[in-house]
Design an enzyme around this catalytic site. Sequence first.
Site, PDB file in Angstrom:
ATOM      1  N   GLU A  11       0.851  -1.191   0.000  1.00 50.47           N
ATOM      2  CA  GLU A  11       0.000   0.000   0.000  1.00 50.47           C
ATOM      3  C   GLU A  11       0.884   1.237   0.000  1.00 50.47           C
ATOM      4  O   GLU A  11       1.873   1.308   0.738  1.00 50.47           O
ATOM      5  CB  GLU A  11      -0.908   0.003   1.226  1.00 50.47           C
ATOM      6  CG  GLU A  11      -1.769   1.262   1.353  1.00 50.47           C
ATOM      7  CD  GLU A  11      -2.685   1.223   2.574  1.00 50.47           C
ATOM      8  OE1 GLU A  11      -3.041   0.110   3.017  1.00 50.47           O
ATOM      9  OE2 GLU A  11      -3.038   2.291   3.085  1.00 50.47           O
ATOM     10  N   GLU A  69      -3.027  11.462   3.032  1.00 46.11           N
ATOM     11  CA  GLU A  69      -4.116  11.278   3.975  1.00 46.11           C
ATOM     12  C   GLU A  69      -4.151  12.488   4.897  1.00 46.11           C
ATOM     13  O   GLU A  69      -3.111  13.048   5.243  1.00 46.11           O
ATOM     14  CB  GLU A  69      -3.924  10.030   4.824  1.00 46.11           C
ATOM     15  CG  GLU A  69      -3.999   8.719   4.079  1.00 46.11           C
ATOM     16  CD  GLU A  69      -3.856   7.531   5.015  1.00 46.11           C
ATOM     17  OE1 GLU A  69      -4.866   6.882   5.283  1.00 46.11           O
ATOM     18  OE2 GLU A  69      -2.722   7.288   5.478  1.00 46.11           O
TER      19      GLU A  69
END
Length: 423
Positions: free
Chosen positions: A169, A174
């Site tokens: 990932e 974010e």
Amino acid sequence: MRASPLARRPRVAALVASVSIAGLLATGAAVAANAVVPARTSAGTAAADLSAAALTWSDEFNGAAGAAPDATKWNHETGAGGWGNGELQNYTTSRNNSALDGNGNLVITARREADGGYTSARMTTKGKYQPQYGRIESRIKIARGQGIWPAFWMLGGQFPGTPWPNSGEIDIMENVGKEPHRVHGTLHGPGYSGAGGIGAAYTHPQGWSFADDFHTFAIDWSPDRISWSVDGTVYQTRTPADVPGTWVYNQQFFMILNLAVGGAWPGYPDGTTQFPQQMVVDYVRVYDGTGGSGGTRTGTVTASNGLCLDVAGASTANETPIQLAHCNGNAAQSWTFAGDGSVRALGKCLDVAGAGTAAGTRVQLYDCNGTGAQRWTHDGSTGALRNPNSGRCLQPAGRVQSDGTRTEIANCDGSSVQRWRIP
């Protein structure tokens, strides 16, 4: 459907908790305790570097107000259930949660519904576009508020066939609403997932909220190296030496845009949180980082017994079978692995006949059309060539490795007949 790839953000917050706000404001970058000290570049330098690269894929989100996102480029993942983090939203396909605004933007909207529940949207390019290397960037005006969690990130193209975290990932951006001035970039892989994700944070140079305006979030990705930037400033670079487990980033990944509500890391909405909240995306673009080659690799594809993947009779007709043959160096055995996930020879694409998903479906040459039937990922550890659309792997028919044997898709089993050496 997936839970574990998200069940790890609290650790990211913990990594940067020890960095003082004063230090962040002074340097314009927050670096986790285990982060590489960032190399910094000006936005002008980043733009100059980018001008030398070829744009290989993009979505500019042009279209009429209220139109759906381009279904040839994006999937919608749907459902509730917390997504492994105790999140509150139910992801939908509704235009109330994802739509073009008529001004060249995609708007992902998190809403509080009349019943007190929350809805939002989560979009992926899985099986439609899965780049390997290059600059991956998006210009985004993020949402704001306690319990709001916008993200632009990637998962390894073999997920869920290869489960997280082995699939890998890459979190490009974010933000948790309780930290409006800070965004995060993180890697998760085998041996460093969940609480052990490897990453760093970047703080707005003036300490302002990232939700106040658009910002460009990007990674520059090459073999054994990933760098993160915000508005052209590189704040973190990672290599295999930085991860305590296996580096799983030399493969294709698909992109994800989502806007979550609540969860263990961001916390939950409170009386200060206003709804609806919007994540506005101006564009998503992928550039070849090699200066215009399109991120391609060209050469022979060789089976484990030394035979070559071959276009039967060197024919360019649609539906020409793909077979094994003795290697001869001609164009029928010269395969190009393109940045869009396709594998090409003689100007056409390696294709699963009829976009079939059943084991035993034949593999052929066909006009390139951008569908999932023509997307392939290569597993560097097993050597498998996998078609994500079907979830199956390329092999010689009947598992017979001999000159003239045609090819098919079959259940991926890690055996030698499904092992291919690519350029």
